[in-house]
Design a protein around this motif. Structure first.
Motif, PDB file in Angstrom:
ATOM      1  N   ARG A   7      20.156  38.608  45.390  1.00 52.28           N
ATOM      2  CA  ARG A   7      21.180  38.107  44.468  1.00 52.28           C
ATOM      3  C   ARG A   7      20.865  36.704  43.961  1.00 52.28           C
ATOM      4  N   ALA A   8      20.297  35.893  44.803  1.00 51.19           N
ATOM      5  CA  ALA A   8      19.958  34.526  44.383  1.00 51.19           C
ATOM      6  C   ALA A   8      18.968  34.539  43.222  1.00 51.19           C
ATOM      7  N   MET A   9      18.075  35.501  43.202  1.00 53.15           N
ATOM      8  CA  MET A   9      17.104  35.588  42.111  1.00 53.15           C
ATOM      9  C   MET A   9      17.783  36.003  40.806  1.00 53.15           C
ATOM     10  N   TRP A  10      18.774  36.902  40.884  1.00 56.65           N
ATOM     11  CA  TRP A  10      19.504  37.301  39.683  1.00 56.65           C
ATOM     12  C   TRP A  10      20.275  36.102  39.120  1.00 56.65           C
ATOM     13  N   ILE A  30      24.620  41.241  37.664  1.00 56.69           N
ATOM     14  CA  ILE A  30      25.625  40.433  38.352  1.00 56.69           C
ATOM     15  C   ILE A  30      27.016  41.052  38.185  1.00 56.69           C
ATOM     16  N   ALA A  31      27.302  41.619  37.034  1.00 56.95           N
ATOM     17  CA  ALA A  31      28.603  42.265  36.807  1.00 56.95           C
ATOM     18  C   ALA A  31      28.791  43.462  37.726  1.00 56.95           C
ATOM     19  N   ARG A  32      27.711  44.112  38.122  1.00 62.41           N
ATOM     20  CA  ARG A  32      27.815  45.266  39.037  1.00 62.41           C
ATOM     21  C   ARG A  32      28.309  44.861  40.419  1.00 62.41           C
ATOM     22  N   TRP A  33      28.174  43.591  40.766  1.00 66.40           N
ATOM     23  CA  TRP A  33      28.638  43.137  42.078  1.00 66.40           C
ATOM     24  C   TRP A  33      30.155  43.191  42.176  1.00 66.40           C
ATOM     25  N   SER A  34      30.846  43.007  41.069  1.00 70.02           N
ATOM     26  CA  SER A  34      32.317  43.055  41.006  1.00 70.02           C
ATOM     27  C   SER A  34      32.983  42.163  42.053  1.00 70.02           C
ATOM     28  N   SER A  35      32.463  40.969  42.205  1.00 67.00           N
ATOM     29  CA  SER A  35      33.010  40.051  43.204  1.00 67.00           C
ATOM     30  C   SER A  35      33.491  38.771  42.530  1.00 67.00           C
ATOM     31  N   ALA A  36      34.145  37.938  43.328  1.00 66.70           N
ATOM     32  CA  ALA A  36      34.595  36.648  42.825  1.00 66.70           C
ATOM     33  C   ALA A  36      33.396  35.782  42.443  1.00 66.70           C
ATOM     34  N   LYS A  37      32.335  35.857  43.226  1.00 70.89           N
ATOM     35  CA  LYS A  37      31.138  35.073  42.928  1.00 70.89           C
ATOM     36  C   LYS A  37      30.518  35.516  41.604  1.00 70.89           C
ATOM     37  N   ALA A  38      30.563  36.817  41.324  1.00 71.37           N
ATOM     38  CA  ALA A  38      30.029  37.327  40.058  1.00 71.37           C
ATOM     39  C   ALA A  38      30.820  36.775  38.887  1.00 71.37           C
ATOM     40  N   CYS A  39      32.145  36.772  38.998  1.00 70.57           N
ATOM     41  CA  CYS A  39      32.985  36.231  37.920  1.00 70.57           C
ATOM     42  C   CYS A  39      32.712  34.753  37.703  1.00 70.57           C
ATOM     43  N   ILE A  58      27.847  38.250  27.845  1.00 69.76           N
ATOM     44  CA  ILE A  58      28.469  37.805  29.094  1.00 69.76           C
ATOM     45  C   ILE A  58      29.935  38.226  29.126  1.00 69.76           C
ATOM     46  N   ALA A  59      30.613  38.127  27.993  1.00 69.55           N
ATOM     47  CA  ALA A  59      32.016  38.561  27.926  1.00 69.55           C
ATOM     48  C   ALA A  59      32.133  40.049  28.226  1.00 69.55           C
ATOM     49  N   GLN A  60      31.225  40.853  27.691  1.00 72.28           N
ATOM     50  CA  GLN A  60      31.253  42.292  27.977  1.00 72.28           C
ATOM     51  C   GLN A  60      30.972  42.568  29.444  1.00 72.28           C
ATOM     52  N   ALA A  61      30.077  41.789  30.036  1.00 67.47           N
ATOM     53  CA  ALA A  61      29.794  41.944  31.462  1.00 67.47           C
ATOM     54  C   ALA A  61      31.035  41.614  32.291  1.00 67.47           C
ATOM     55  N   LEU A  62      31.744  40.556  31.918  1.00 63.92           N
ATOM     56  CA  LEU A  62      32.990  40.224  32.610  1.00 63.92           C
ATOM     57  C   LEU A  62      34.016  41.346  32.455  1.00 63.92           C
ATOM     58  N   SER A  67      38.649  43.131  36.786  1.00 57.04           N
ATOM     59  CA  SER A  67      39.508  42.558  37.813  1.00 57.04           C
ATOM     60  C   SER A  67      40.373  41.466  37.187  1.00 57.04           C
ATOM     61  N   ARG A  68      41.380  41.061  37.900  1.00 57.59           N
ATOM     62  CA  ARG A  68      42.253  39.991  37.413  1.00 57.59           C
ATOM     63  C   ARG A  68      41.456  38.693  37.253  1.00 57.59           C
ATOM     64  N   ARG A  69      40.540  38.470  38.181  1.00 56.69           N
ATOM     65  CA  ARG A  69      39.710  37.267  38.134  1.00 56.69           C
ATOM     66  C   ARG A  69      38.840  37.257  36.874  1.00 56.69           C
ATOM     67  N   ALA A  70      38.297  38.413  36.501  1.00 60.32           N
ATOM     68  CA  ALA A  70      37.476  38.522  35.286  1.00 60.32           C
ATOM     69  C   ALA A  70      38.338  38.289  34.046  1.00 60.32           C
ATOM     70  N   PHE A  71      39.550  38.819  34.059  1.00 61.71           N
ATOM     71  CA  PHE A  71      40.482  38.631  32.952  1.00 61.71           C
ATOM     72  C   PHE A  71      40.798  37.140  32.769  1.00 61.71           C
ATOM     73  N   GLU A  72      41.061  36.458  33.865  1.00 62.35           N
ATOM     74  CA  GLU A  72      41.356  35.026  33.794  1.00 62.35           C
ATOM     75  C   GLU A  72      40.144  34.239  33.296  1.00 62.35           C
ATOM     76  N   ALA A  73      38.950  34.638  33.708  1.00 64.69           N
ATOM     77  CA  ALA A  73      37.730  33.970  33.246  1.00 64.69           C
ATOM     78  C   ALA A  73      37.573  34.149  31.736  1.00 64.69           C
ATOM     79  N   LEU A  74      37.847  35.342  31.242  1.00 63.38           N
ATOM     80  CA  LEU A  74      37.761  35.583  29.799  1.00 63.38           C
ATOM     81  C   LEU A  74      38.784  34.755  29.038  1.00 63.38           C
ATOM     82  N   LYS A  75      39.975  34.618  29.591  1.00 63.01           N
ATOM     83  CA  LYS A  75      40.999  33.785  28.944  1.00 63.01           C
ATOM     84  C   LYS A  75      40.527  32.338  28.834  1.00 63.01           C
ATOM     85  N   ARG A  76      39.934  31.825  29.908  1.00 60.56           N
ATOM     86  CA  ARG A  76      39.438  30.445  29.872  1.00 60.56           C
ATOM     87  C   ARG A  76      38.294  30.302  28.875  1.00 60.56           C
ATOM     88  N   CYS A  77      37.435  31.300  28.821  1.00 60.73           N
ATOM     89  CA  CYS A  77      36.319  31.257  27.862  1.00 60.73           C
ATOM     90  C   CYS A  77      36.838  31.263  26.432  1.00 60.73           C
TER      91      CYS A  77
END
Length: 110
Positions: A7-10, A30-39, A58-62, A67-77
């Motif tokens: 993951r560090a290499m990605w 990275i989007a396949r991880w579906s984790s908070a770290k990915a978002c 990147i927006a499509q990947a999010l 997830s709710r976290r991805a939604f919030e990240a898109l709002k901030r973007c």
């Protein structure tokens, strides 16, 4: 073809690859991880990126995380983006979320 890397290499590839195709591959993985770290990593990459096409990817990947976290990240973007083409990509990504607040977010862009 599946590429197996730590993951560090990605994460490094997403931040440092000089080619858009490499960055796209990294953000999709990275989007396949579906984790908070990915978002967090995708949102940070969005902020660093200057090319609107990569920002849209990147927006499509999010959006694919759904997830709710991805939604919030898109709002901030969306709030921090001034490029119209990048905004279009974010609005399309937000359209993947079936939430009442999505309508109020994208209404001004329709």
């Amino acid at each position: 073809m599946d590429v197996l890397k730590p993951r560090a290499m990605w994460l490094y590839q997403l931040e440092h690859d000089e080619y858009v195709a490499g960055k796209i591959a990294a953000c999709q993985e990275i989007a396949r991880w579906s984790s908070a770290k990915a978002c967090e990593a995708l949102e940070a990459a969005f902020r660093r990126e200057t090319f609107w096409g990569m920002q849209s990817e990147i927006a499509q990947a999010l959006a694919s995380i759904r997830s709710r976290r991805a939604f919030e990240a898109l709002k901030r973007c969306l709030a921090k983006t001034i490029n119209v083409k990048a905004q279009r990509g974010i609005v399309a990504a937000l359209g993947e979320f079936r939430q009442p607040e999505t309508v109020s977010l994208v209404r001004t862009f329709l």
